[in-house]
Design a protein around this motif. Structure first.
Motif, PDB file in Angstrom:
ATOM      1  N   ASP A   1       0.649  -1.292   0.039  1.00 52.62           N
ATOM      2  CA  ASP A   1       0.216   0.076   0.070  1.00 52.62           C
ATOM      3  C   ASP A   1       0.855   1.078   0.089  1.00 52.62           C
ATOM      4  OD1 ASP A   1      -1.776   1.673  -0.100  1.00 52.62           O
ATOM      5  OD2 ASP A   1      -2.582   1.360   2.187  1.00 52.62           O
ATOM      6  N   HIS A   2       0.891   1.971  -1.642  1.00 49.09           N
ATOM      7  CA  HIS A   2       1.671   2.754  -1.114  1.00 49.09           C
ATOM      8  C   HIS A   2       3.604   2.544  -0.634  1.00 49.09           C
ATOM      9  CE1 HIS A   2      -2.075   4.631  -2.853  1.00 49.09           C
ATOM     10  NE2 HIS A   2      -0.605   5.196  -3.680  1.00 49.09           N
ATOM     11  N   GLY A   3       4.121   2.365  -0.915  1.00 51.93           N
ATOM     12  CA  GLY A   3       5.767   1.925  -0.380  1.00 51.93           C
ATOM     13  C   GLY A   3       5.758   0.677   0.789  1.00 51.93           C
ATOM     14  N   ARG A   4       4.564   0.227   1.417  1.00 53.08           N
ATOM     15  CA  ARG A   4       4.254  -0.788   2.563  1.00 53.08           C
ATOM     16  C   ARG A   4       3.508  -1.600   2.246  1.00 53.08           C
ATOM     17  NH1 ARG A   4       5.353   3.326   7.187  1.00 53.08           N
ATOM     18  NH2 ARG A   4       4.284   1.891   8.494  1.00 53.08           N
ATOM     19  N   LYS A   5       4.869  -2.792   3.366  1.00 48.71           N
ATOM     20  CA  LYS A   5       3.593  -3.728   2.647  1.00 48.71           C
ATOM     21  C   LYS A   5       2.606  -4.267   3.452  1.00 48.71           C
ATOM     22  CE  LYS A   5       8.390  -6.765   3.177  1.00 48.71           C
ATOM     23  NZ  LYS A   5       8.601  -8.052   3.453  1.00 48.71           N
ATOM     24  N   HIS A   6       1.316  -5.123   2.819  1.00 47.42           N
ATOM     25  CA  HIS A   6       0.297  -4.847   3.577  1.00 47.42           C
ATOM     26  C   HIS A   6      -0.233  -5.807   2.709  1.00 47.42           C
ATOM     27  CE1 HIS A   6      -3.436  -2.134   5.018  1.00 47.42           C
ATOM     28  NE2 HIS A   6      -3.825  -3.136   4.339  1.00 47.42           N
ATOM     29  N   GLY A   7      -1.458  -6.420   3.522  1.00 43.73           N
ATOM     30  CA  GLY A   7      -1.860  -8.316   3.022  1.00 43.73           C
ATOM     31  C   GLY A   7      -1.687  -9.314   2.996  1.00 43.73           C
ATOM     32  N   THR A   8      -1.792  -9.834   2.802  1.00 43.33           N
ATOM     33  CA  THR A   8      -1.111 -11.371   2.860  1.00 43.33           C
ATOM     34  C   THR A   8      -0.270 -11.605   1.639  1.00 43.33           C
ATOM     35  OG1 THR A   8      -3.549 -12.249   3.202  1.00 43.33           O
ATOM     36  CG2 THR A   8      -1.767 -13.835   2.420  1.00 43.33           C
ATOM     37  N   TRP A   9       0.663 -12.067   2.533  1.00 39.46           N
ATOM     38  CA  TRP A   9       2.321 -12.939   1.627  1.00 39.46           C
ATOM     39  C   TRP A   9       2.425 -14.283   2.034  1.00 39.46           C
ATOM     40  CZ3 TRP A   9       6.498  -9.048   0.107  1.00 39.46           C
ATOM     41  CH2 TRP A   9       6.591  -8.084  -0.071  1.00 39.46           C
TER      42      TRP A   9
ATOM     43  N   SER B   1       0.368  -1.797   7.325  1.00 37.52           N
ATOM     44  CA  SER B   1       1.476  -0.191   7.137  1.00 37.52           C
ATOM     45  C   SER B   1       3.000  -1.192   8.012  1.00 37.52           C
ATOM     46  CB  SER B   1       1.242  -0.143   8.189  1.00 37.52           C
ATOM     47  OG  SER B   1      -0.097   0.982   7.874  1.00 37.52           O
ATOM     48  N   ASN B   2       3.273  -2.374   6.716  1.00 35.68           N
ATOM     49  CA  ASN B   2       4.790  -2.842   7.105  1.00 35.68           C
ATOM     50  C   ASN B   2       5.116  -3.444   8.730  1.00 35.68           C
ATOM     51  OD1 ASN B   2       6.186  -2.458   4.764  1.00 35.68           O
ATOM     52  ND2 ASN B   2       7.792  -0.781   5.874  1.00 35.68           N
TER      53      ASN B   2
ATOM     54  N   HIS C   1       1.204 -12.358  16.234  1.00 31.65           N
ATOM     55  CA  HIS C   1       1.093 -10.401  15.956  1.00 31.65           C
ATOM     56  C   HIS C   1       0.674  -9.645  16.592  1.00 31.65           C
ATOM     57  CE1 HIS C   1       5.065 -11.980  14.313  1.00 31.65           C
ATOM     58  NE2 HIS C   1       4.469 -13.149  13.398  1.00 31.65           N
ATOM     59  N   ALA C   2       0.123  -8.988  17.380  1.00 25.46           N
ATOM     60  CA  ALA C   2      -1.066  -8.258  17.930  1.00 25.46           C
ATOM     61  C   ALA C   2      -0.055  -6.465  16.656  1.00 25.46           C
ATOM     62  CB  ALA C   2      -0.583  -7.262  19.193  1.00 25.46           C
ATOM     63  N   ALA C   3      -1.379  -6.239  16.541  1.00 26.05           N
ATOM     64  CA  ALA C   3      -1.334  -4.610  15.916  1.00 26.05           C
ATOM     65  C   ALA C   3      -0.710  -3.648  16.528  1.00 26.05           C
ATOM     66  CB  ALA C   3      -2.878  -4.568  15.209  1.00 26.05           C
ATOM     67  N   ARG C   4       0.284  -3.207  15.843  1.00 28.80           N
ATOM     68  CA  ARG C   4       0.501  -1.965  16.796  1.00 28.80           C
ATOM     69  C   ARG C   4      -0.258  -1.133  16.349  1.00 28.80           C
ATOM     70  NH1 ARG C   4       6.917  -4.171  15.735  1.00 28.80           N
ATOM     71  NH2 ARG C   4       6.078  -6.575  16.865  1.00 28.80           N
ATOM     72  N   ARG C   5       0.084  -0.221  16.908  1.00 27.86           N
ATOM     73  CA  ARG C   5      -0.212   1.515  16.680  1.00 27.86           C
ATOM     74  C   ARG C   5       1.027   2.296  16.480  1.00 27.86           C
ATOM     75  NH1 ARG C   5      -5.033   2.091  21.618  1.00 27.86           N
ATOM     76  NH2 ARG C   5      -5.336   0.326  21.617  1.00 27.86           N
TER      77      ARG C   5
END
Length: 134
Positions: free
Chosen positions: A83-91, A108-109, A130-134
């Motif tokens: 998403d505009h340069g940041r890893k996002h979604g399923t890898w 967001s990476n 992995h917990a979502a980070r803020r």
């Protein structure tokens, strides 16, 4: 009727425009379109021998959308989104034999949610949350 642009042209402001072939530091090339000097749309990255190395999207010069990377043998190495340069979604990643290595999501990476690592026979080796980070 206008003439279609020839590859590797620049516009009146000196910006790359249209179809281009850019060399890469690994000896291969990347092929795709520039709009107002920025990579746009689908680009393909080729090994020096012409085989496909990776393909995916750009939006205004930044990696965006799904990308797929290939091994020199031709098999898929990994697939993931940006998403505009940041890893996002399923890898997802595979080993050289084509067996699944691991799969999980990025936001967001950052790794988020369940990430699963697999044994060569396809069974689950382990799962980490992995917990979502803020």
């Amino acid at each position: 009727m206008s003439t279609p642009p020839t590859p590797d042209e620049k516009d009146a402001q000196g910006r790359k425009t249209g179809l281009w072939t850019d060399p890469d530091p690994h000896g291969g090339v990347m092929v795709g379109e520039y709009v107002e000097g920025e990579r746009q749309g689908t680009w393909k990255h080729f090994f020096a021998d012409g085989r496909l190395r990776a393909e995916g999207g750009f939006d205004n010069g930044t990696v965006h959308g799904e990308w797929v990377w290939y091994r020199s043998s031709g098999g898929i190495m990994q697939r993931g989104g940006f998403d505009h340069g940041r890893k996002h979604g399923t890898w997802t990643r595979w080993n050289a034999a084509g067996e699944l290595i691991d799969r999980g999501d990025y936001a967001s990476n950052k790794k988020v949610g369940e990430w699963t690592t697999f044994n060569p026979d396809g069974t689950v080796k382990r799962t980490v949350t992995h917990a979502a980070r803020r």
